[in-house]
Write a protein that holds these residues in place. Structure first.
Motif, PDB file in Angstrom:
ATOM      1  N   GLU A   1      45.028 -39.047 -15.713  1.00 20.50           N
ATOM      2  CA  GLU A   1      45.808 -37.838 -15.472  1.00 20.50           C
ATOM      3  C   GLU A   1      47.194 -37.991 -16.097  1.00 20.50           C
ATOM      4  N   PRO A   2      47.688 -36.995 -16.808  1.00 19.72           N
ATOM      5  CA  PRO A   2      49.006 -37.113 -17.429  1.00 19.72           C
ATOM      6  C   PRO A   2      50.113 -36.806 -16.433  1.00 19.72           C
ATOM      7  N   ARG A   3      51.312 -37.172 -16.811  1.00 23.52           N
ATOM      8  CA  ARG A   3      52.485 -36.802 -16.032  1.00 23.52           C
ATOM      9  C   ARG A   3      53.364 -35.851 -16.837  1.00 23.52           C
ATOM     10  N   VAL A   4      54.125 -35.038 -16.109  1.00 24.81           N
ATOM     11  CA  VAL A   4      55.005 -34.047 -16.721  1.00 24.81           C
ATOM     12  C   VAL A   4      56.349 -34.078 -16.006  1.00 24.81           C
ATOM     13  N   SER A   5      57.433 -34.162 -16.758  1.00 29.77           N
ATOM     14  CA  SER A   5      58.767 -34.087 -16.169  1.00 29.77           C
ATOM     15  C   SER A   5      59.534 -32.923 -16.765  1.00 29.77           C
ATOM     16  N   VAL A   6      60.406 -32.343 -15.955  1.00 35.24           N
ATOM     17  CA  VAL A   6      61.370 -31.357 -16.427  1.00 35.24           C
ATOM     18  C   VAL A   6      62.748 -31.790 -15.958  1.00 35.24           C
ATOM     19  N   SER A   7      63.770 -31.398 -16.711  1.00 37.75           N
ATOM     20  CA  SER A   7      65.150 -31.726 -16.361  1.00 37.75           C
ATOM     21  C   SER A   7      65.868 -30.469 -15.886  1.00 37.75           C
ATOM     22  N   ARG A   8      66.756 -30.649 -14.911  1.00 40.34           N
ATOM     23  CA  ARG A   8      67.539 -29.537 -14.399  1.00 40.34           C
ATOM     24  C   ARG A   8      68.940 -30.025 -14.017  1.00 40.34           C
ATOM     25  N   SER A   9      69.906 -29.110 -14.142  1.00 39.93           N
ATOM     26  CA  SER A   9      71.261 -29.349 -13.643  1.00 39.93           C
ATOM     27  C   SER A   9      71.358 -28.670 -12.284  1.00 39.93           C
ATOM     28  N   ILE A  10      71.378 -29.461 -11.212  1.00 38.05           N
ATOM     29  CA  ILE A  10      71.375 -28.942  -9.839  1.00 38.05           C
ATOM     30  C   ILE A  10      72.552 -29.559  -9.090  1.00 38.05           C
ATOM     31  N   PHE A  11      73.451 -28.695  -8.589  1.00 34.79           N
ATOM     32  CA  PHE A  11      74.652 -29.177  -7.925  1.00 34.79           C
ATOM     33  C   PHE A  11      74.813 -28.493  -6.567  1.00 34.79           C
ATOM     34  N   PRO A  12      74.292 -29.111  -5.501  1.00 37.22           N
ATOM     35  CA  PRO A  12      74.490 -28.536  -4.164  1.00 37.22           C
ATOM     36  C   PRO A  12      75.965 -28.612  -3.767  1.00 37.22           C
ATOM     37  N   ILE A  13      76.474 -27.550  -3.174  1.00 42.22           N
ATOM     38  CA  ILE A  13      77.864 -27.515  -2.734  1.00 42.22           C
ATOM     39  C   ILE A  13      77.887 -27.690  -1.222  1.00 42.22           C
ATOM     40  N   VAL A  14      78.263 -28.895  -0.803  1.00 45.35           N
ATOM     41  CA  VAL A  14      78.313 -29.199   0.631  1.00 45.35           C
ATOM     42  C   VAL A  14      79.671 -29.758   1.046  1.00 45.35           C
TER      43      VAL A  14
END
Length: 339
Positions: free
Chosen positions: A240-253
């Motif tokens: 089974e292959p793997r798949v990655s995606v990149s994201r810019s995620i900045f929670p404001i806490v």
């Protein structure tokens, strides 16, 4: 279950606002951030590779050092520009780093992104003919690299060696079993994703695609992932292959989060040009956790991937980036079903 890691661009600059003033700062803090990421429950530490820049350029010493300091998280690249690489020497370095880590390397490779210099790979001794951007060179180097890390002998032994040889042809050493299943291609288009599947590599998809069909970025990327999976099935690979995606995620806490990323709320996709062609860039996710949970639940590409890489502002230092990772892993991920 979704694996969550960070992707660091490894910048340093002699600026009063930067926590990484030198290359040594960036390298040492990258190791410490890998340790911190493991402690807060993240699954991976990935590093960009750029030559001729104030960024990380030689990944294997860093990966080996991080592998010696950690015990669980994956250690990878996103991506190594294969135009610059000697495939056999890279196989030795990769095998050694993978063995040090106990088989945790996840190597992203590709043609690379726009360079700091013109045809920088030529300074490394590679002079491709009839290949204006080095794309064929990168694929040929990758093909050879994949061949030799399989562990099959190919080199004729010296009949009078300094040390006794095993019988038969010799292979690259050190050999790390299983590494060949942990190579990813950084694909910037749907067609390249299909090619990646045909080669038997995992798919690494970034925050931009070098094409635009007018649909939101996450939907175009989800289509790319589906095309990859369809091509993988058609190729008849056994795993089974793997798949990655990149994201810019900045929670404001916190007030500090708000000062850094409050103005990035409500971001949208952008369409621009890269390497002379149209490209679509994914938006930045910034906001309070409740808002981000709703927005991220609608991201079709994240839903389709098994691995999410969070692009981090490494110049803000280890403590702040560990805080970002902890918030995503421990607050957002359970609410989104990633944990």
């Amino acid at each position: 279950m979704k694996k969550i890691g960070f992707l660091s661009f490894g910048h340093w600059s002699d600026s009063p606002h930067s926590q990484t003033r030198t290359a040594a700062d960036t390298l040492l803090q990258s190791i410490e951030l890998a340790v911190a990421a493991e402690e807060v429950g993240a699954d991976g530490a990935y590093f960009r590779v750029h030559h001729f820049a104030s960024q990380l350029g030689s990944p294997f010493p860093l990966l080996a050092a991080a592998g010696a300091r950690t015990s669980r998280i994956e250690l990878g690249t996103g991506v190594i520009d294969m135009r610059y690489e000697n495939p056999l020497y890279m196989a030795e370095d990769a095998g050694a780093a993978d063995l040090i880590s106990g088989g945790r390397l996840q190597l992203g490779v590709s043609r690379g992104s726009p360079e700091q210099v013109i045809d920088g790979y030529r300074y490394f001794g590679y002079e491709p003919q009839g290949d204006p951007d080095g794309a064929n060179l990168a694929r040929e180097h990758t093909r050879r690299f994949l061949e030799v890390i399989e562990g099959t002998g190919f080199a004729n032994p010296n009949p009078r060696p300094m040390f006794p040889n095993p019988p038969g042809l010799l292979r690259i050493e050190p050999h790390s079993p299983g590494l060949s299943d942990r190579i990813w291609w950084g694909a910037g288009s749907r067609a390249t994703a299909e090619w990646t599947a045909q080669q038997g590599m995992n798919l690494m998809s970034s925050t931009l695609l070098t094409e635009d069909t007018g649909v939101p970025f996450h939907q175009l990327q989800a289509e790319q992932i589906q095309r990859f999976r369809d091509a993988w099935k058609a190729a008849g690979h056994s795993r089974e292959p793997r798949v990655s995606v990149s994201r810019s995620i900045f929670p404001i806490v916190s007030d500090q989060d708000r000062a850094y990323f409050g103005s990035a709320r409500g971001g949208q996709d952008q369409v621009g040009y890269i390497d002379g062609g149209v490209a679509r860039f994914g938006k930045t996710y910034a906001g309070e956790p409740e808002q981000l949970i709703k927005e991220l639940a609608d991201d079709e590409a994240i839903a389709a991937a098994d691995t999410l890489l969070l692009t981090i502002p490494n110049q803000l230092g280890v403590d702040y980036n560990a805080h970002l990772l902890e918030t995503v892993v421990q607050q957002l991920a359970p609410e989104l079903g990633w944990r």
